[in-house]
Design an enzyme around this catalytic site. Structure first.
Site, PDB file in Angstrom:
ATOM      1  N   ASP B  25       0.815  -1.221   0.000  1.00  0.00           N
ATOM      2  CA  ASP B  25       0.000   0.000   0.000  1.00  0.00           C
ATOM      3  C   ASP B  25       0.849   1.272   0.000  1.00  0.00           C
ATOM      4  O   ASP B  25       0.376   2.339  -0.386  1.00  0.00           O
ATOM      5  CB  ASP B  25      -0.899   0.055   1.247  1.00  0.00           C
ATOM      6  N   ASP B  59      14.891  -7.784  18.471  1.00  0.00           N
ATOM      7  CA  ASP B  59      13.969  -7.834  19.620  1.00  0.00           C
ATOM      8  C   ASP B  59      12.533  -7.644  19.137  1.00  0.00           C
ATOM      9  O   ASP B  59      11.625  -8.341  19.570  1.00  0.00           O
ATOM     10  CB  ASP B  59      14.317  -6.726  20.623  1.00  0.00           C
ATOM     11  N   ASP B  76      -8.605 -10.714  10.616  1.00  0.00           N
ATOM     12  CA  ASP B  76     -10.017 -10.916  10.293  1.00  0.00           C
ATOM     13  C   ASP B  76     -10.460 -10.236   9.006  1.00  0.00           C
ATOM     14  O   ASP B  76     -11.625  -9.896   8.870  1.00  0.00           O
ATOM     15  CB  ASP B  76     -10.861 -10.407  11.462  1.00  0.00           C
ATOM     16  N   HIS B 119       0.958   2.671  18.616  1.00  0.00           N
ATOM     17  CA  HIS B 119       0.171   1.915  19.594  1.00  0.00           C
ATOM     18  C   HIS B 119       0.752   0.504  19.789  1.00  0.00           C
ATOM     19  O   HIS B 119       1.005   0.075  20.919  1.00  0.00           O
ATOM     20  CB  HIS B 119      -1.288   1.838  19.118  1.00  0.00           C
ATOM     21  N   GLU B 120       0.986  -0.189  18.674  1.00  0.00           N
ATOM     22  CA  GLU B 120       1.463  -1.571  18.782  1.00  0.00           C
ATOM     23  C   GLU B 120       2.847  -1.633  19.425  1.00  0.00           C
ATOM     24  O   GLU B 120       3.134  -2.538  20.209  1.00  0.00           O
ATOM     25  CB  GLU B 120       1.500  -2.236  17.396  1.00  0.00           C
ATOM     26  N   HIS B 123       2.742  -1.809  23.010  1.00  0.00           N
ATOM     27  CA  HIS B 123       2.614  -3.189  23.510  1.00  0.00           C
ATOM     28  C   HIS B 123       3.978  -3.875  23.517  1.00  0.00           C
ATOM     29  O   HIS B 123       4.330  -4.566  24.469  1.00  0.00           O
ATOM     30  CB  HIS B 123       1.682  -4.005  22.611  1.00  0.00           C
ATOM     31  N   HIS B 129      -3.478  -2.178  27.198  1.00  0.00           N
ATOM     32  CA  HIS B 129      -4.440  -1.154  26.825  1.00  0.00           C
ATOM     33  C   HIS B 129      -4.759  -0.211  27.976  1.00  0.00           C
ATOM     34  O   HIS B 129      -4.712  -0.593  29.140  1.00  0.00           O
ATOM     35  CB  HIS B 129      -5.733  -1.808  26.329  1.00  0.00           C
ATOM     36  N   ASP B 198      26.598  21.076  22.267  1.00  0.00           N
ATOM     37  CA  ASP B 198      27.733  20.161  22.381  1.00  0.00           C
ATOM     38  C   ASP B 198      28.669  20.336  21.190  1.00  0.00           C
ATOM     39  O   ASP B 198      29.887  20.279  21.330  1.00  0.00           O
ATOM     40  CB  ASP B 198      27.246  18.705  22.392  1.00  0.00           C
ATOM     41  N   ASP B 338      33.208  25.833  22.887  1.00  0.00           N
ATOM     42  CA  ASP B 338      32.434  24.600  23.108  1.00  0.00           C
ATOM     43  C   ASP B 338      32.051  23.941  21.782  1.00  0.00           C
ATOM     44  O   ASP B 338      31.934  22.725  21.682  1.00  0.00           O
ATOM     45  CB  ASP B 338      31.101  24.906  23.828  1.00  0.00           C
TER      46      ASP B 338
END
Lengths: 82, 377
Positions: B25, B59, B76, B119-120, B123, B129, B198, B338
């Site tokens: 997509d 990971d 689904d 969001h995922e 998790h 949630h 820095d 600096d």
């Protein structure tokens, strides 16, 4: 004879409710037989649990607001523990 | 917010991720960008950092799949379930799966990949949630999110910090608050009068201002500077760098920290990095470089160390004899540096929150400015 439109809607809503509660709220299969109007039925309790989690008014009824939220796309991780 | 049963979390702060396959997509770059941006959301409020792997077991393995896809939790079809992810741990744990039957988009005309990925990945890091409808971890997708102003809710920040704590504190600059007022974020405030840098370097016509784990990218074509995590561009570079300069003839930027330096070309860190600064000809008494400027016309690089400076011949690849010299001897008005860079024929020296514009031909300071004058402050 075809079902009336109202009956179709109710049946579709019940199917969605059944699947939704089974998938996300650990509703045991076969609990559909419980009458939804009984305030202490497992189904009503599950609807209340879902409504509370989703920030809806806790009515224990399959109202239009609840149905609307249930039809929204969502994350597939269930909202209940293992 | 809530966490998974048993509160699983990663026992290390540096995590790897791999994009196993792509959705048709979107262009690949759009997927890469959405995932990087989603990781940055969590990186900015925790001590966690992420680097990408292109092969092997990372990971967090990220994939697109339809229906049954090997984890016994089938998708689904279009709509309803968009994605799912697993709590931290080995194997499938930590992994994020996206339903390929959705239409993934960069905007909200379809399902926005960045929002779902953020969001995922929550998790994947250990958040479960949330019942807070404002939270990213609320389980329902909202297409009404303003993507240009996206930020985590307080609930999300509190949740992830309950597992990993806040990011390391910035030593001097007052920070933009991103969470509870009694804690500070490391996101530096560009217009703080106390802001120091820095290091500063040019890169392909832009100017980079390094600060802790971040840098501002100032393009003369864009009015507003953009803030990025160093790790989002160069995952293997350290934070809190000491000095940086560009060698335009080689299209490289050399980044210094302690007695090491890394060579980057565009987004790639060159093989062999880091190398020791002593390979450049510094004596072993030099433990770090404060600042560096490279003058492309003369192919000379100036290294500033405390109150002295060295000059490096880029053509010969060697330090010039007769150095170090006192900075103030050859740059009147300049004592300690600096950070520094060269632009429009001037040298810009940063010391604490001040900046001196120095004309190398007239050998004098021409302007005194605040350090953040380049950041529209």
């Amino acid at each position: 004879h075809p079902l009336s439109r109202a009956a179709e809607r109710e049946d579709g809503g019940m199917e969605l409710l059944q699947q939704y509660l089974e998938k996300y709220y650990n509703l045991g299969k076969g609990l559909k037989q419980f009458v939804i109007r009984q305030n202490n039925s497992p189904l009503v309790k599950k609807i209340q649990e879902m409504q509370k989690f989703l920030g809806l008014e806790v009515t224990g009824k399959l109202d239009s607001d609840t149905l609307e939220v249930m039809r929204k796309p969502r994350c597939g991780a269930p909202d209940v523990g293992q | 917010f809530s966490t998974f049963p048993g509160m699983p979390k990663w026992r290390k702060n540096h995590l790897t991720y791999r994009i196993v396959n792509y959705t048709p997509d979107l262009p690949r770059e759009a997927v890469d960008s959405a995932i990087e941006k989603a990781l940055r959301v969590w990186e900015e409020v925790t001590p966690l950092t992420f680097s990408r792997m292109h092969e092997g077991e990372a990971d967090i393995m990220i994939s697109f799949a339809v229906r049954e896809h090997g984890d016994f939790i089938p998708f689904d079809g279009p709509g309803n379930v968009l994605a799912h992810a697993y709590a931290p741990g080995p194997g499938v744990n930590g992994d994020a799966h996206f339903d390929e039957d959705e239409l993934w988009t960069e905007d909200t005309t379809g399902t926005n990949l960045f929002l779902v990925a953020a969001h995922e990945l929550g998790h994947s890091l250990g958040l479960f949630h949330s019942a807070n409808t404002e939270a990213l971890m609320y389980p329902l997708y909202s297409s009404f999110t303003d993507l240009t102003r996206f930020r985590l809710s307080q609930d999300d920040v509190d949740g992830i910090q309950s597992l990993y704590g806040p990011p390391p504190a910035s030593p001097d600059a007052p920070a933009v608050p991103t969470k509870s007022s009694h804690r500070e974020s490391v996101i530096p405030a560009p217009c703080s009068p106390a802001l120091t840098f820095d290091a500063v370097s040019t890169l392909r016509g832009e100017i980079l201002f390094f600060k802790d784990r971040h840098f501002w990218r100032k393009s003369l074509r864009k009015p507003d500077p953009e803030l990025y995590l160093i790790s989002s561009f160069w995952p293997s570079l350290p934070s809190g760098v000491d000095a940086a300069y560009e060698v335009t003839s080689k299209d490289t930027v050399l980044v210094f920290k302690g007695n090491q330096f890394w060579t980057v070309r565009g987004p790639e860190v060159q093989a062999g990095s880091p190398r020791s600064i002593y390979t450049l000809g510094f004596p072993t008494t030099v433990k770090k470089v404060d600042a560096a400027i490279s003058v492309k016309e003369k192919k000379k690089t100036y290294f500033f160390v405390e109150d002295r400076y060295w000059r490096f011949d880029e053509k010969k690849g060697a330090m010039e004899p007769g150095f170090p010299r006192k900075i103030s001897q050859d740059f009147p008005g300049v004592e300690k540096v600096d950070a520094a860079f060269e632009a429009f024929g001037f040298f810009y020296f940063f010391n604490k929150s001040s900046q001196l514009e120095f004309d190398p031909n007239a050998k004098k300071v021409t302007h005194t400015l605040k350090s953040n004058s380049w950041l529209n402050c």
